[in-house]
Write an enzyme that holds these catalytic residues in place. Structure first.
Site, short mmCIF file in Angstrom:
data_model
loop_
_atom_site.label_atom_id
_atom_site.label_comp_id
_atom_site.label_asym_id
_atom_site.label_seq_id
_atom_site.Cartn_x
_atom_site.Cartn_y
_atom_site.Cartn_z
N GLY A 16 0.82 -1.21 0.00
CA GLY A 16 0.00 0.00 0.00
C GLY A 16 0.85 1.26 0.00
CE1 TYR A 158 -8.80 0.34 8.49
CE2 TYR A 158 -9.46 1.35 10.56
CZ TYR A 158 -8.53 1.19 9.56
OH TYR A 158 -7.35 1.86 9.61
#
Length: 251
Positions: A16, A158
């Site tokens: 990422g 999350y």
């Protein structure tokens, strides 16, 4: 930032890494003289960052891929290994804090959120293990979040995934320790990436942030990168199985 001489010429893999905290990590390790490979599905941003750093004389390699595809991830790790050498630092950074209402979550969405925010951290760690064992040591850094510690709502999957990161870190640290491989976590607070500024930072939210933080300034991606550099370096050679909170004193 401080300079850690032992990071020079080390091969570092960052997931990422095309934007946000990830881009700050790529920049910070590149400035240490590390050979930096980074993986991301945002091809345009990744190419732009790689070209910028290469023009500065940095050793970087961008591999566009979907980290949720584990075979694709393994291929990306191999590409970095072949181009830059054995990987001895891994930063499992990739994540996506998409908001979601519990009532609207489907099984497919559940699986996607866990794959996006947790699953790849295990398989990336697995993929670099042979390199670190052969090298006689290494450092793995996994990104968690204060979201689950602070009890944030509106993104249960999350926060669940980010809490699971701590369990993963504790177990891998125990399993990898005999090979002098250190495994630690960083839990950022509200870091002012472009995404956060564009989507969530209203005057009301910023006032709440200022009230909750002990330090009143806005936190930047570079604040997280500084901690990652330390944990990757030999200065942290006795540190493993720990979670470092970079949140300005929120929790």
């Amino acid at each position: 930032m401080a300079i850690y001489p032992d990071l020079k010429e080390k091969t570092v893999l960052i997931t990422g890494g095309a934007s946000g905290i990830g881009a700050a990590l790529v920049q910070a390790f590149a400035e240490q003289g590390s050979k930096v490979g980074f993986l991301d599905r945002d091809e345009a941003a990744g190419v732009e960052l790689a070209e910028k750093l290469s023009a500065e004389g940095r050793q970087v390699l961008f591999v566009p891929l979907d980290l949720c595809d584990i075979e694709d991830l393994r291929s990306g790790v191999e590409a970095v290994r072949q181009k830059l050498g054995p990987i001895t630092v891994l930063v499992n950074n990739a994540a996506h804090d998409e908001r979601h209402a519990t009532e609207e979550v489907t099984e497919d969405y559940f699986d996607d959120r866990i794959a996006t925010n947790f699953k790849h951290q295990f398989f990336a760690s697995q993929a670099v293990l042979p390199d670190m064992k052969a090298a006689g040591g290494g450092s793995i850094i996994c990104m968690s979040s204060i979201s689950w510690m602070a009890g944030f709502g509106g993104m249960a999957l999350y926060t669940a995934a980010k809490s699971a990161v701590l369990g993963l870190v504790r177990s891998l640290a125990r399993d990898f320790g005999p090979f002098e491989i250190r495994v630690n976590a960083i839990s950022p607070g509200w870091i002012m990436t472009k995404r956060q500024l564009d989507l969530w930072l209203t005057p009301e939210a910023d006032a709440m942030r200022k009230e909750r933080q002990a330090l009143k300034r806005r936190l930047l991606p570079e604040d997280v990168a500084k901690m990652a550099l330390f944990l990757a370096s030999d200065e942290a050679s006795a540190i493993t199985s720990q979670n470092y909170i970079v949140d300005g004193g929120w929790v």
